[in-house]
Design a protein around this motif. Structure first.
Motif, PDB file in Angstrom:
ATOM      1  N   VAL A   1       0.928  -1.292   0.088  1.00  0.00           N
ATOM      2  CA  VAL A   1       0.043   0.030  -0.242  1.00  0.00           C
ATOM      3  C   VAL A   1       1.018   1.373  -0.584  1.00  0.00           C
TER       4      VAL A   1
ATOM      5  N   ASN B   1      -3.132   4.228  -2.131  1.00  0.00           N
ATOM      6  CA  ASN B   1      -4.116   4.392  -1.216  1.00  0.00           C
ATOM      7  C   ASN B   1      -4.111   6.260  -0.816  1.00  0.00           C
ATOM      8  N   LYS B   2      -5.676   6.538  -1.325  1.00  0.00           N
ATOM      9  CA  LYS B   2      -5.534   7.988  -0.828  1.00  0.00           C
ATOM     10  C   LYS B   2      -5.023   8.125   0.654  1.00  0.00           C
TER      11      LYS B   2
ATOM     12  N   ASN C   1      -1.164   6.562   8.518  1.00  0.00           N
ATOM     13  CA  ASN C   1      -0.654   7.745   7.814  1.00  0.00           C
ATOM     14  C   ASN C   1      -0.317   9.023   9.128  1.00  0.00           C
TER      15      ASN C   1
ATOM     16  N   TYR D   1      -0.550  -1.248  -4.336  1.00  0.00           N
ATOM     17  CA  TYR D   1      -1.882  -0.499  -4.260  1.00  0.00           C
ATOM     18  C   TYR D   1      -1.439   1.130  -3.946  1.00  0.00           C
TER      19      TYR D   1
ATOM     20  N   ASN E   1       0.838   5.498   0.400  1.00  0.00           N
ATOM     21  CA  ASN E   1      -0.317   6.257   0.800  1.00  0.00           C
ATOM     22  C   ASN E   1       0.447   7.293  -0.085  1.00  0.00           C
TER      23      ASN E   1
END
Length: 151
Positions: free
Chosen positions: A48, A76-77, A113, A74, A50
């Protein structure tokens, strides 16, 4: 599909090797303010990433060392870039050095995050430190109550 431990370990080894390539790239000036770090999800077989600024994703994917690993990424917002998280972390630590809060762990959580203040006990008064850290928007956890609150 049920995965067995040896399969998961192989997935993990692969993702770790890709992440070791990816992380230094994301730390570069071109990317550090657009991405908020990475974490590995072995159950989904991806890393992932960010992402604060999606316009930089294509630039990242165009790099030769990333192109062959694109299927494992991937995006991710995320709200916080790595540069912002690091800055906030440093500022929180400066305040911790001055105020000396009791029984608190300060760390960066890539899944959230964000920076985290993890207090072992809620009955100790750390109000001065929490107030001083508030401008840097940490997530706060208390062990005893198992609660989370955003300040």
């Amino acid at each position: 599909m049920i995965q067995k431990c040896p399969e998961l370990l192989e997935i993990e080894r692969n993702l770790i090797s890709i992440d070791e390539i990816l992380r230094p790239i994301l730390e570069q000036d071109d990317f550090i303010s657009s991405f908020g770090g990475t974490f590995i999800n072995i159950f989904r077989n991806h890393i992932v990433v960010n992402t604060v600024n999606y316009s930089k994703v294509d630039d990242l994917l165009a790099l030769p060392q990333i192109t062959s690993n694109e299927k494992f990424l991937y995006f991710n917002k995320a709200n916080n870039s790595m540069s912002q998280i690091k800055f906030n972390f440093e500022q929180i630590n400066v305040r911790a050095d001055l105020i000396k809060p009791k029984q608190v762990f300060i760390y960066i959580d890539m899944l959230l995050n964000n920076n985290v203040l993890y207090f072992e006990r809620s009955d100790i008064n750390n109000t001065e430190f929490i107030t001083a850290a508030k401008p840097f928007n940490p997530t706060i956890f208390y062990t005893e109550k198992f609660t989370t609150r955003k300040i």
